[in-house]
Design an enzyme around this catalytic site. Structure first.
Site, short mmCIF file in Angstrom:
data_model
loop_
_atom_site.label_atom_id
_atom_site.label_comp_id
_atom_site.label_asym_id
_atom_site.label_seq_id
_atom_site.Cartn_x
_atom_site.Cartn_y
_atom_site.Cartn_z
N ASP A 112 12.56 24.07 -17.63
CA ASP A 112 11.33 23.89 -18.44
C ASP A 112 12.76 23.44 -20.03
O ASP A 112 11.36 24.79 -20.23
CB ASP A 112 10.58 23.05 -17.91
N ASN B 275 12.44 13.41 -28.30
CA ASN B 275 11.73 11.75 -27.91
C ASN B 275 11.64 11.19 -28.99
O ASN B 275 11.52 10.87 -29.86
CB ASN B 275 11.75 11.53 -27.15
N HIS C 24 15.61 8.96 -28.08
CA HIS C 24 15.87 8.93 -27.08
C HIS C 24 17.22 9.26 -26.84
O HIS C 24 18.12 10.10 -25.95
CB HIS C 24 15.90 7.89 -25.81
N ASP D 249 18.81 12.34 -24.87
CA ASP D 249 19.60 12.36 -23.92
C ASP D 249 20.71 13.50 -24.39
O ASP D 249 21.23 14.28 -23.38
CB ASP D 249 21.01 11.16 -24.01
N GLU E 152 12.77 16.70 -18.21
CA GLU E 152 13.76 17.67 -18.22
C GLU E 152 13.91 18.50 -18.10
O GLU E 152 13.54 20.36 -18.55
CB GLU E 152 12.49 17.78 -19.72
#
Length: 302
Positions: free
Chosen positions: A180, A188, A193, A197, A223
């Site tokens: 994770d 973010n 975002h 990404d 994630e």
């Protein structure tokens, strides 16, 4: 004489150009075989099974010692039998759509009448092969994460139980790593975002570059990622997890400058009679402990 050697001759094209439902020039000497072969090829959409059915089905009228098929666009390669001196090599197409290449091999030379018979039989394969390739592409798309390009959660849920069964049947170790990204929400919120990404893509690429070809990486959600390790015990899984953690921490982003990414990882190895759900829960708990204890670390499941 239509004899082709793999090392010196290009693949001869076989395409579906039909007139009144049949390719001009087709002449089958065994109508029963044509009907039987056509029927058998309609029973599967699995690429490997389809090629095997065709290769075995034509053996009674076109004897060969080996055959191989290479799917287009770096798709799978399927081989049967043995390598031989004499090779017939064909490029398969439907309406200019490439369907890959198929080869037939034999110790003794092919004669012209056999080649003509084979080329007629190959036209029967074209549309079932096209359907199998379309089906394979659809299945792969359904099990692929659109953003990162790795396998998705549906693929993990479909494959993991089978991997456990194989591990038990072959008496080999099976380990699991759950990963994770630390503080991903902050990325973010601060950078947007688009940057988030980009981070996900780079993390997936870094993990894939670290694991072996026999291992499988999945994006589990958000994630969180999962790596399934075949033939790897707890010590080996821990070592790999530390290598992944180090490689993620070492990632350098050109924009935004100064962005640093770390990961927390839980590691576990299949034990006793536990099922897929129990193993995942145990490793996920280890990941939670890694988060609790400061992040950017590896924790081994009890």
């Amino acid at each position: 004489m239509a004899v082709y050697n793999q090392s010196t001759q290009p693949a001869r094209p076989i395409s579906a150009v039909y007139k009144n439902g049949r390719r001009k020039g087709d002449s089958f000497s065994n109508l029963d075989l044509v009907i039987e072969l056509t029927t058998r090829l309609q029973t599967t959409l699995e690429l490997e099974s389809l090629i095997e059915l065709f290769v075995e089905g034509i053996q009674q009228v076109f004897q060969h010692d080996g055959a191989s098929y290479q799917a287009p666009a770096n798709g799978p390669s399927i081989s049967f039998g043995q390598q031989c001196r004499h090779v017939l090599n064909y490029s398969l197409k439907v309406l200019e759509e490439p369907l890959g290449e198929i080869r037939f091999l034999r110790q003794r030379r092919f004669v012209e009448s056999e080649v003509e018979q084979l080329e007629n039989l190959l036209t029967i394969l074209l549309y079932p092969l096209r359907n199998a390739l379309l089906y394979r592409e659809a299945v792969h798309s359904a099990f692929k994460d659109a953003l990162t390009g790795v396998k998705n959660r549906a693929a993990f849920q479909s494959n993991f139980t089978r991997e456990i069964e194989i591990s038990r049947r072959k008496s080999i170790d099976l380990s699991l790593i759950v990963l994770d990204i630390d503080f991903f929400k902050r990325v973010n919120d601060r950078y947007g975002h688009t940057v988030g990404d980009l981070v996900l893509k780079n993390v997936a690429q870094a993990v894939e570059a670290t694991i072996r070809c026999s291992d499988a990486l999945y994006r589990y959600g958000g994630e969180e990622f999962v790596v399934v390790l075949n033939g790897t015990d707890k010590a080996g899984a821990k070592l790999l997890a530390e290598r992944i953690r180090h490689n993620i921490e070492a990632l350098v982003f050109s924009s935004p400058q100064g962005l640093c990414i770390t990961m927390s990882l839980g590691v576990g190895t299949l034990s006793g009679n536990e099922d897929a759900e129990a193993l995942f829960k145990r490793v996920d708990t280890a990941l939670y402990l890694a988060k609790q204890n400061g992040r950017n670390r590896v924790v081994i499941a009890d």
